[in-house]
Design an enzyme around this catalytic site. Sequence first.
Site, PDB file in Angstrom:
ATOM      1  N   ASP A  36    -114.849 -48.067 -24.555  1.00 23.34           N
ATOM      2  CA  ASP A  36    -115.542 -49.034 -23.709  1.00 23.34           C
ATOM      3  C   ASP A  36    -116.014 -50.133 -24.670  1.00 23.34           C
ATOM      4  O   ASP A  36    -116.154 -49.884 -25.876  1.00 23.34           O
ATOM      5  CB  ASP A  36    -116.710 -48.342 -23.004  1.00 23.34           C
ATOM      6  CG  ASP A  36    -117.586 -49.319 -22.245  1.00 23.34           C
ATOM      7  OD1 ASP A  36    -117.036 -50.161 -21.512  1.00 23.34           O
ATOM      8  OD2 ASP A  36    -118.821 -49.253 -22.394  1.00 23.34           O
ATOM      9  N   ASP A  63    -118.860 -53.000 -24.191  1.00 24.15           N
ATOM     10  CA  ASP A  63    -120.309 -53.198 -24.288  1.00 24.15           C
ATOM     11  C   ASP A  63    -121.028 -51.849 -24.400  1.00 24.15           C
ATOM     12  O   ASP A  63    -120.881 -50.981 -23.536  1.00 24.15           O
ATOM     13  CB  ASP A  63    -120.834 -53.913 -23.036  1.00 24.15           C
ATOM     14  CG  ASP A  63    -120.151 -55.249 -22.795  1.00 24.15           C
ATOM     15  OD1 ASP A  63    -120.806 -56.285 -22.947  1.00 24.15           O
ATOM     16  OD2 ASP A  63    -118.956 -55.244 -22.444  1.00 24.15           O
ATOM     17  N   ASP A  84    -120.366 -45.207 -22.721  1.00 21.48           N
ATOM     18  CA  ASP A  84    -121.803 -44.931 -22.670  1.00 21.48           C
ATOM     19  C   ASP A  84    -122.346 -44.856 -21.241  1.00 21.48           C
ATOM     20  O   ASP A  84    -123.564 -44.933 -21.034  1.00 21.48           O
ATOM     21  CB  ASP A  84    -122.581 -45.992 -23.467  1.00 21.48           C
ATOM     22  CG  ASP A  84    -122.479 -47.380 -22.848  1.00 21.48           C
ATOM     23  OD1 ASP A  84    -121.402 -47.709 -22.314  1.00 21.48           O
ATOM     24  OD2 ASP A  84    -123.477 -48.127 -22.882  1.00 21.48           O
TER      25      ASP A  84
END
Length: 225
Positions: free
Chosen positions: A13, A15, A171
């Site tokens: 991922d 960001d 996250d």
Amino acid sequence: MTADFKLSCVLFDLDGTLVDTAPDLISCLNRALNIHGFDTVKPEIIKPFISYGAAAMINASQPLLDDRLKADILDTMLTHYQNNIAEHTVFFSGMVDTLAAIEAQGLKWGVVTNKRERFTNPLMAALKLTGRAACIVSGDTTANPKPHPEPMLAACKQANVEPRECVYIGDARHDITAGKNAQMRTLAALYGYINPGDAPETWGADALIESPDQISTWIASLSCH
């Protein structure tokens, strides 16, 4: 972990996992709030919502506003962000070495993000990552964003790897769900933008990692099985 797992590609991922974009995103949000006559908000209030997109950040900062005003703030914020895409964005500590170690082992790596291409591609270019990544898939590259498996499968096609040979690191719950939906291994990045209400241990990831360095440790552990 099954003994027959062969890792070919590490997918990230963007960001909150590969890079820390929070300083730029929060700066642009606060700039937009000021322009529209509102007070700035503290980073710690907004940071947990970054994984859910700019609209979620605005909603968290000004939940009582009507939709039209939120849309105006969003437009202002995204315009500022596009024009200042990597002013304060940095790699998470240890990530530069982790990427180098992945490449040194002959493994491919790439990005699958829900960020739109108009932001993803300039950001990857600014960080000098475009030529190094085996694949870059954004939230509008495919018809369905994460947690749908479509972007994950598109990344595999770009990188010329099989989903079962990949690990996806993110996250947020939708990251882990997306990876699992595509039959990939998954790692939950606890160092990212975790919401206080989240419970990453319940997401079903293959492992929880507290720093980018632990990605290399996890990869090294594969050869022990």
